[in-house]
Write an enzyme that holds these catalytic residues in place. Structure first.
Site, PDB file in Angstrom:
ATOM      1  N   HIS A  19     -30.439  10.457 -14.691  1.00 35.02           N
ATOM      2  CA  HIS A  19     -31.872  10.828 -14.531  1.00 35.02           C
ATOM      3  C   HIS A  19     -32.086  12.102 -15.011  1.00 35.02           C
ATOM      4  O   HIS A  19     -31.802  13.313 -14.160  1.00 35.02           O
ATOM      5  CB  HIS A  19     -31.836  10.592 -13.116  1.00 35.02           C
ATOM      6  CG  HIS A  19     -33.283  10.794 -12.669  1.00 35.02           C
ATOM      7  ND1 HIS A  19     -33.962   9.737 -11.702  1.00 35.02           N
ATOM      8  CD2 HIS A  19     -34.468  11.658 -12.875  1.00 35.02           C
ATOM      9  CE1 HIS A  19     -35.186  10.037 -11.647  1.00 35.02           C
ATOM     10  NE2 HIS A  19     -35.535  10.996 -12.250  1.00 35.02           N
ATOM     11  N   HIS A  21     -35.361  14.062 -17.318  1.00 38.12           N
ATOM     12  CA  HIS A  21     -36.566  13.910 -18.165  1.00 38.12           C
ATOM     13  C   HIS A  21     -36.571  14.787 -19.457  1.00 38.12           C
ATOM     14  O   HIS A  21     -36.354  16.057 -19.334  1.00 38.12           O
ATOM     15  CB  HIS A  21     -37.665  14.188 -17.537  1.00 38.12           C
ATOM     16  CG  HIS A  21     -37.835  13.291 -16.228  1.00 38.12           C
ATOM     17  ND1 HIS A  21     -39.231  12.207 -16.036  1.00 38.12           N
ATOM     18  CD2 HIS A  21     -37.381  13.305 -15.012  1.00 38.12           C
ATOM     19  CE1 HIS A  21     -38.917  11.563 -15.091  1.00 38.12           C
ATOM     20  NE2 HIS A  21     -38.077  12.166 -14.406  1.00 38.12           N
ATOM     21  N   ASP A  23     -39.039  15.503 -21.275  1.00 33.04           N
ATOM     22  CA  ASP A  23     -40.026  16.818 -21.210  1.00 33.04           C
ATOM     23  C   ASP A  23     -39.868  17.599 -20.363  1.00 33.04           C
ATOM     24  O   ASP A  23     -40.727  18.517 -19.769  1.00 33.04           O
ATOM     25  CB  ASP A  23     -41.362  16.150 -21.255  1.00 33.04           C
ATOM     26  CG  ASP A  23     -41.516  15.042 -20.346  1.00 33.04           C
ATOM     27  OD1 ASP A  23     -40.785  14.762 -19.753  1.00 33.04           O
ATOM     28  OD2 ASP A  23     -42.753  14.618 -19.917  1.00 33.04           O
ATOM     29  N   GLY A 181     -44.281   9.575 -12.285  1.00 36.86           N
ATOM     30  CA  GLY A 181     -45.373  10.033 -12.081  1.00 36.86           C
ATOM     31  C   GLY A 181     -45.715  10.127 -10.448  1.00 36.86           C
ATOM     32  O   GLY A 181     -44.795   9.856  -9.771  1.00 36.86           O
ATOM     33  N   HIS A 208     -38.664   5.298 -10.009  1.00 31.51           N
ATOM     34  CA  HIS A 208     -38.628   6.165  -9.115  1.00 31.51           C
ATOM     35  C   HIS A 208     -39.373   5.738  -7.595  1.00 31.51           C
ATOM     36  O   HIS A 208     -40.544   5.511  -7.946  1.00 31.51           O
ATOM     37  CB  HIS A 208     -39.678   7.321  -9.793  1.00 31.51           C
ATOM     38  CG  HIS A 208     -39.182   8.442 -10.600  1.00 31.51           C
ATOM     39  ND1 HIS A 208     -39.090   8.065 -11.918  1.00 31.51           N
ATOM     40  CD2 HIS A 208     -38.931   9.573 -10.408  1.00 31.51           C
ATOM     41  CE1 HIS A 208     -38.686   8.889 -12.538  1.00 31.51           C
ATOM     42  NE2 HIS A 208     -38.222  10.030 -11.885  1.00 31.51           N
ATOM     43  N   GLU A 211     -39.216   9.141  -3.131  1.00 31.14           N
ATOM     44  CA  GLU A 211     -38.953  10.604  -3.454  1.00 31.14           C
ATOM     45  C   GLU A 211     -40.171  11.322  -2.490  1.00 31.14           C
ATOM     46  O   GLU A 211     -39.982  12.156  -1.421  1.00 31.14           O
ATOM     47  CB  GLU A 211     -39.389  10.874  -4.888  1.00 31.14           C
ATOM     48  CG  GLU A 211     -39.470  12.620  -5.131  1.00 31.14           C
ATOM     49  CD  GLU A 211     -39.864  12.704  -6.623  1.00 31.14           C
ATOM     50  OE1 GLU A 211     -40.306  11.768  -7.398  1.00 31.14           O
ATOM     51  OE2 GLU A 211     -39.593  13.760  -7.116  1.00 31.14           O
ATOM     52  N   ASP A 300     -32.635  15.759 -13.085  1.00 29.17           N
ATOM     53  CA  ASP A 300     -34.121  15.560 -13.131  1.00 29.17           C
ATOM     54  C   ASP A 300     -34.834  16.334 -14.343  1.00 29.17           C
ATOM     55  O   ASP A 300     -35.140  15.730 -15.265  1.00 29.17           O
ATOM     56  CB  ASP A 300     -34.827  15.547 -11.552  1.00 29.17           C
ATOM     57  CG  ASP A 300     -35.949  14.924 -11.443  1.00 29.17           C
ATOM     58  OD1 ASP A 300     -36.289  13.879 -12.203  1.00 29.17           O
ATOM     59  OD2 ASP A 300     -36.704  15.187 -10.646  1.00 29.17           O
TER      60      ASP A 300
HETATM   61  O1  NOS Z   1     -39.126  13.755 -10.043  1.00 32.99           O
HETATM   62  C1  NOS Z   1     -40.264  13.052 -10.447  1.00 32.99           C
HETATM   63  N1  NOS Z   1     -40.982  12.237  -9.958  1.00 32.99           N
HETATM   64  C2  NOS Z   1     -42.026  11.522 -10.607  1.00 32.99           C
HETATM   65  N2  NOS Z   1     -42.234  11.813 -11.913  1.00 32.99           N
HETATM   66  C3  NOS Z   1     -41.670  12.715 -12.458  1.00 32.99           C
HETATM   67  C4  NOS Z   1     -40.476  13.495 -11.883  1.00 32.99           C
HETATM   68  N3  NOS Z   1     -40.107  14.536 -12.902  1.00 32.99           N
HETATM   69  C5  NOS Z   1     -40.874  14.055 -14.088  1.00 32.99           C
HETATM   70  N4  NOS Z   1     -41.907  13.312 -13.664  1.00 32.99           N
HETATM   71  C6  NOS Z   1     -42.904  12.833 -14.680  1.00 32.99           C
HETATM   72  O2  NOS Z   1     -42.189  11.843 -15.663  1.00 32.99           O
HETATM   73  C7  NOS Z   1     -43.011  11.998 -16.808  1.00 32.99           C
HETATM   74  C8  NOS Z   1     -41.853  11.432 -17.996  1.00 32.99           C
HETATM   75  O3  NOS Z   1     -40.793  12.209 -18.070  1.00 32.99           O
HETATM   76  C9  NOS Z   1     -43.027  13.417 -16.924  1.00 32.99           C
HETATM   77  O4  NOS Z   1     -44.193  14.075 -17.676  1.00 32.99           O
HETATM   78  C10 NOS Z   1     -43.493  13.671 -15.623  1.00 32.99           C
HETATM   79  O5  NOS Z   1     -44.831  13.719 -15.474  1.00 32.99           O
HETATM   80 ZN    ZN Z   2     -37.583  12.072 -12.200  1.00 29.52          ZN
END
Ligand code: NOS
Ligand code: ZN
Length: 362
Positions: A19, A21, A23, A181, A208, A211, A300
């Protein structure tokens, strides 16, 4: 004599990450250079140290929605093929340099279309970047394989389109799908068509859930959508009685998740920043690991949390006294839970993880 546990030795142990991301993991210097190239003037700072600190401080907001606002800047500088290739290549290199041998990195292709790229062009650019990064890492002596998960954003209505995209690229290391998101107000059941389609296609997905929102979100993700893994899933502790409370320890949902060995993609530092946990020491990962849920450890967002796989484990070593056997357990759990084929997972476990930990575990 067993090897001492410190950041340096942890970095050398083979690790698996499910897990992360794309970006949320850029190097601050890269954000700055990409912004300069496209004339993006909204960065709050233009030196790497200050900018890096700004991301962490702003993400340290106590709420998922505010935490997610920091992605505006990383997403803004990733709107060209060149930028996507570079960010993906550096991601693979950075993970490999930290001792990660297998990673599943996720991102939402729909966020990278402001410069006119099609969804296919976005996916092709990121895949090319990961292959470049794997090659460069191998040249530096670090072996890594990177699989990709495509996310749909919960607040948009493009989940089925993105699910189809993931299936179209399944033979080129796109290994699964996710929704990401804001969680509150966007239950996973809004995207049932996408999950139905993926199941029909024998494709893999995680969600997701649990959380920023509690048990209903986890229950929907598992029992309505059919998620194979849970992104975070920390709130499952709400279905577990405190020690000494009397009555059954695990409620029905928590039992189901443990019995079915449903993997929890836990990200302690991120959870402390969004307020899902008060501190690392108070993070439910300790309790869930004691109860032998299938716990995995993850980053994350390495930029927003200023963390790596190794630093996350170092935090658990500090908070819970975890040693090599615990890191091996978390790592094997993650590899068992990966979305690549059974024989490939077994190959990594037997030929990379076991020999790696044999040298470390007394
Ligand atoms: O912890 C999280 N929970 C929910 N969404 C997240 C988390 N971290 C990042 N993103 C979202 O996932 C998108 C795609 O990578 C990111 O642009 C961010 O908006
Ligand atoms: Zn995440």
């Amino acid at each position: 004599m067993s090897t001492p546990v410190n950041l340096d030795t942890i970095r050398r142990a083979p690790k698996v990450l499910l897990h992360d991301h794309l970006d949320g993991g850029l190097r601050p210097q890269t954000v700055i250079e990409l912004a300069q190239r496209i004339g993006y003037h909204d960065l709050p700072y233009t030196t790497p140290t200050e900018l890096g600190k700004w991301f962490v401080a702003s993400a340290d907001s106590g709420a998922l929605e505010r935490y997610l606002e920091t992605f505006v800047h990383t997403v803004a500088v990733m709107q060209t093929r060149e930028a996507l290739v570079r960010v993906a290549a550096e991601c693979a290199e950075d993970l490999a340099d930290d001792g990660v041998v297998y990673a599943e990195v996720r991102y939402a292709p729909e966020l990278f279309q402001e410069g006119g790229l099609s969804l296919d062009e976005v996916v092709q650019a990121v895949q090319d970047g990961f292959r470049d990064g794997e090659r460069r890492a191998a040249e530096a002596g670090n072996r890594i394989r990177v699989g990709t998960l495509l996310c749909a954003m919960r607040q948009n209505a493009r989940a089925t389109e993105i699910a189809r995209l993931a299936v179209r690229y399944r033979d080129t290391e796109v290994v699964g799908f996710d929704i990401a998101g804001p969680e509150a107000g966007y239950p996973p059941t809004r995207n049932l068509d996408a999950f139905e389609y993926l199941r029909q296609q024998n494709a893999h997905f995680t969600i997701h859930a649990g959380e920023a929102f509690g048990l209903p979100s986890i229950w929907e993700a598992i029992q309505h959508c059919g998620a194979e893994r849970l992104g975070h899933g920390v709130r499952i502790v709400d279905d577990i009685a405190a020690p000494g409370d009397g009555g059954p320890e695990l409620g029905r949902l928590a039992s189901y998740i443990r019995d079915r060995r449903i993997p929890l993609e836990m990200c302690p530092s991120s959870n402390v920043q969004t307020g899902a946990a008060e501190s690392i020491a108070a993070h439910p990962i300790g309790r869930l690991a004691d109860l032998r849920f299938r716990v995995t450890l993850n980053t994350d967002n390495r930029l927003m949390s200023d963390c790596t796989m190794s630093s996350e484990f170092a935090e658990l070593h500090e908070a819970f006294g975890y040693g090599w056997a615990d890191l091996r357990w978390l790592t094997v759990n993650a590899m068992k839970s990966a979305f690549i084929g059974f024989d490939e997972r077994l190959d990594v476990i037997n030929n990379v993880l076991k020999p790696g930990y044999a040298q470390l575990v007394p």
